[in-house]
Design a protein around this motif. Structure first.
Motif, PDB file in Angstrom:
ATOM      1  N   GLU A 101      -3.168  -8.284  -7.664  1.00 46.84           N
ATOM      2  CA  GLU A 101      -1.962  -8.560  -6.964  1.00 46.84           C
ATOM      3  C   GLU A 101      -1.470  -7.536  -6.153  1.00 46.84           C
ATOM      4  OE1 GLU A 101       2.337 -10.661  -7.366  1.00 46.84           O
ATOM      5  OE2 GLU A 101       0.651 -11.109  -8.792  1.00 46.84           O
ATOM      6  N   PRO A 102      -1.630  -6.273  -6.621  1.00 44.54           N
ATOM      7  CA  PRO A 102      -1.003  -5.162  -5.764  1.00 44.54           C
ATOM      8  C   PRO A 102      -2.124  -5.014  -4.462  1.00 44.54           C
ATOM      9  CG  PRO A 102      -1.192  -4.200  -8.061  1.00 44.54           C
ATOM     10  CD  PRO A 102      -1.777  -5.764  -7.916  1.00 44.54           C
ATOM     11  N   THR A 105      -1.095  -7.615  -2.146  1.00 41.21           N
ATOM     12  CA  THR A 105       0.422  -7.049  -1.338  1.00 41.21           C
ATOM     13  C   THR A 105      -0.040  -6.303  -0.322  1.00 41.21           C
ATOM     14  OG1 THR A 105       1.395  -7.461  -3.501  1.00 41.21           O
ATOM     15  CG2 THR A 105       2.739  -6.097  -1.838  1.00 41.21           C
ATOM     16  N   HIS A 144       6.427 -14.128  -5.400  1.00 41.08           N
ATOM     17  CA  HIS A 144       4.885 -13.663  -5.446  1.00 41.08           C
ATOM     18  C   HIS A 144       3.871 -14.419  -4.620  1.00 41.08           C
ATOM     19  CE1 HIS A 144       5.766 -10.196  -7.937  1.00 41.08           C
ATOM     20  NE2 HIS A 144       6.390 -10.939  -8.582  1.00 41.08           N
ATOM     21  N   HIS A 189      11.867  -6.581  -7.002  1.00 40.88           N
ATOM     22  CA  HIS A 189      11.527  -7.465  -5.793  1.00 40.88           C
ATOM     23  C   HIS A 189      11.966  -6.813  -4.544  1.00 40.88           C
ATOM     24  CE1 HIS A 189      10.444 -11.602  -8.016  1.00 40.88           C
ATOM     25  NE2 HIS A 189       9.711 -10.426  -8.569  1.00 40.88           N
ATOM     26  N   ILE A 192       9.859  -4.046  -3.271  1.00 42.71           N
ATOM     27  CA  ILE A 192       8.787  -4.339  -2.633  1.00 42.71           C
ATOM     28  C   ILE A 192       9.044  -4.951  -1.168  1.00 42.71           C
ATOM     29  CG2 ILE A 192       6.984  -6.098  -2.732  1.00 42.71           C
ATOM     30  CD1 ILE A 192       7.182  -5.906  -5.915  1.00 42.71           C
ATOM     31  N   THR A 208       4.374  -3.043  -6.445  1.00 40.75           N
ATOM     32  CA  THR A 208       3.657  -4.205  -7.093  1.00 40.75           C
ATOM     33  C   THR A 208       2.966  -3.780  -8.423  1.00 40.75           C
ATOM     34  OG1 THR A 208       3.515  -5.211  -5.019  1.00 40.75           O
ATOM     35  CG2 THR A 208       2.347  -6.388  -7.010  1.00 40.75           C
ATOM     36  N   HIS A 211       5.509  -3.093 -10.783  1.00 42.38           N
ATOM     37  CA  HIS A 211       6.389  -4.402 -11.233  1.00 42.38           C
ATOM     38  C   HIS A 211       5.527  -5.356 -12.292  1.00 42.38           C
ATOM     39  CE1 HIS A 211       8.735  -7.655 -10.771  1.00 42.38           C
ATOM     40  NE2 HIS A 211       7.862  -8.564 -10.174  1.00 42.38           N
TER      41      HIS A 211
END
Length: 228
Positions: A101-102, A105, A144, A189, A192, A208, A211
């Motif tokens: 996920e990072p 992002t 997300h 959030h 980010i 991220t 998080h």
């Protein structure tokens, strides 16, 4: 095992033994806690948790009822709370999510527009301390999902959506058991989004990681405490 888990197990036994069936009303909290040998506070937390996963229906001024789900579905829903700390696969899913996920992002940073940033900010502002745990998790999934979709890689998006879906129940349980979960989630959030707004892919990626790692670390710690 945590006291709340014990309370959930005892309610589960009542369903297995036929003492409670779909549609039945639970005995008053005081009577139930005494009959099961548990404190009222642990019984209250168990009922709250089972309400979130739709095993119980708390009707103000009327009482608490077992939902209309068939017994098999009721028991499956209850099992995840007690079994969560024994299921290493959930932690493995979070570990994979932390890796992917990072990166998604960071890729999404290049596709941000003022309108998209404003929409993400509005998503965050729609949640506050009065928001239910379910509402917070719904926001988390939407937030997300919107960012990952902008990575521009359909395979990565599909994979992360699948991973996210399999971690929902752990996120619900964190919201129930961890203090200040709403404020912490929203602060992360916001950070980010601000990194995305200035086009800093490296910062957005790092935030991220922090998080997603927070949920993973909480789950690992909770699992160890439950086993103690």
């Amino acid at each position: 095992m945590a006291v709340t888990d014990v309370a959930i197990l005892k309610i589960k036994e009542m369903i297995l033994d036929g003492e409670l069936a779909p549609g039945d009303r639970l005995p008053p909290e005081k009577e139930l806690s005494e009959s099961l040998g548990l404190s009222r506070s642990s019984m209250r937390e168990a009922i709250k948790a089972l309400e979130v996963i739709r095993v119980l229906d708390v009707r103000q001024g009327d009482g608490t009822y077992v939902t209309s789900l068939e017994p098999r579905l009721l028991l499956e829903a209850m099992s995840f709370v007690v079994d969560l700390h024994d299921d290493a696969s959930v932690l493995e899913l979070f570990a994979v999510r932390r890796l992917l996920e990072p990166a998604a992002t960071a890729l999404a940073t290049a596709h941000m527009t003022p309108d998209i940033i404003e929409n993400l900010r509005q998503q965050i502002s729609s949640v506050d301390d009065k928001t239910s745990v379910e509402g917070l998790v719904a926001h988390d999934l939407e937030f997300h999902g919107a960012i990952v979709h902008l990575a521009g890689n359909s395979y990565l998006t599909t994979l992360l959506e699948s991973l996210s879906g399999h971690t929902v129940r752990a996120r619900v349980w964190r919201g129930l058991t961890e203090e200040n979960s709403v404020a912490r989630t929203l602060a992360e959030h916001k950070a980010i989004v601000e990194a995305l707004a200035i086009g800093d892919a490296s910062l957005a990626e790092a935030l991220t990681i922090v998080h997603v790692s927070g949920v993973e670390q909480w789950l690992r710690g909770w699992s160890q405490a439950s086993e103690a």
